[in-house]
Design an enzyme around this catalytic site. Sequence first.
Site, PDB file in Angstrom:
ATOM      1  N   CYS A  86     -11.996 -20.850  -1.350  1.00  0.00           N
ATOM      2  CA  CYS A  86     -11.508 -22.204  -1.076  1.00  0.00           C
ATOM      3  C   CYS A  86     -10.338 -22.542  -2.012  1.00  0.00           C
ATOM      4  O   CYS A  86      -9.274 -21.967  -1.875  1.00  0.00           O
ATOM      5  CB  CYS A  86     -12.662 -23.206  -1.177  1.00  0.00           C
ATOM      6  SG  CYS A  86     -12.326 -24.794  -0.350  1.00  0.00           S
ATOM      7  N   HIS A 203     -17.136 -20.629   2.236  1.00  0.00           N
ATOM      8  CA  HIS A 203     -17.896 -20.485   0.994  1.00  0.00           C
ATOM      9  C   HIS A 203     -19.078 -19.536   1.173  1.00  0.00           C
ATOM     10  O   HIS A 203     -20.165 -19.964   1.602  1.00  0.00           O
ATOM     11  CB  HIS A 203     -18.433 -21.852   0.558  1.00  0.00           C
ATOM     12  CG  HIS A 203     -17.397 -22.775   0.028  1.00  0.00           C
ATOM     13  ND1 HIS A 203     -17.130 -22.910  -1.318  1.00  0.00           N
ATOM     14  CD2 HIS A 203     -16.565 -23.638   0.657  1.00  0.00           C
ATOM     15  CE1 HIS A 203     -16.178 -23.814  -1.505  1.00  0.00           C
ATOM     16  NE2 HIS A 203     -15.813 -24.262  -0.310  1.00  0.00           N
ATOM     17  N   GLU A 205     -20.903 -18.340  -1.170  1.00  0.00           N
ATOM     18  CA  GLU A 205     -21.946 -18.697  -2.146  1.00  0.00           C
ATOM     19  C   GLU A 205     -22.851 -19.815  -1.645  1.00  0.00           C
ATOM     20  O   GLU A 205     -23.976 -19.988  -2.144  1.00  0.00           O
ATOM     21  CB  GLU A 205     -21.301 -19.101  -3.490  1.00  0.00           C
ATOM     22  CG  GLU A 205     -20.748 -20.507  -3.581  1.00  0.00           C
ATOM     23  CD  GLU A 205     -19.382 -20.692  -2.919  1.00  0.00           C
ATOM     24  OE1 GLU A 205     -18.770 -21.759  -3.129  1.00  0.00           O
ATOM     25  OE2 GLU A 205     -18.928 -19.774  -2.206  1.00  0.00           O
TER      26      GLU A 205
END
Length: 238
Positions: A86, A203, A205
């Site tokens: 990002c 993302h 994660e």
Amino acid sequence: MKFGIIVFPGSNCDRDVAYVTRDLLQQPTRMIWHEDSDLSDVDVVIVPGGFSYGDYLRCGAIARFSPAMRSVVDHANQGKFVLGICNGFQVLTEAKLLPGALVRNRDLHFICDRVPLRVERTDLPWTSHYQPSEVITLPIAHGEGSYYADADTLKSLTENQQILFRYCSADGITDAANNPNGSVQNIAGICNLQGNVLGMMPHPERAADPVLGSTDGIQLFQGLLAALDADIPAIRMG
């Protein structure tokens, strides 16, 4: 295997990434303040999401001049691994570690959603735990996530297979209707020519813990660790 996560004033996804690398994958992890230039003990550098330096001027424009990022450039130029997520992707383009730029979303709105992505290439460590053309789902949260590059750059990215992820439909169709932010050619993530630097707007994660209902993202980290012969625990759904 040791991860280093860069922390800028305004970073807000650094702890999310650390939870994945340190707690889920049980790998040594160091938080690296933006003024720290010593990366000598780190194998993989992650530039996380957030709003580095408040996104003043434009996203990532100030972060590129930090002591930590100057060392990240050296780290990458040595062939070591760098992941920008990002805002981190934005920083990597500003630092010229990746070509192109991230600009305002097509409709000029901040987007927070979960979107399908098609995996375009699986012969790199980043994507080695996915199947060719596999469709995965990852969260996005950005206002300036529309990838742009000129025609020559796009031609080079295509010829050198540097496009790793594209926005798509649930069955893998990449078209305007399945492009959340207006990214040229539905591009969601690219790597450098050598393949050791990856930038992506989604993302991984945030789709790594079974508690969240998806582990599509952790396979990216697991593929990297497997390629580097790290001892990693199994992450199971359910």
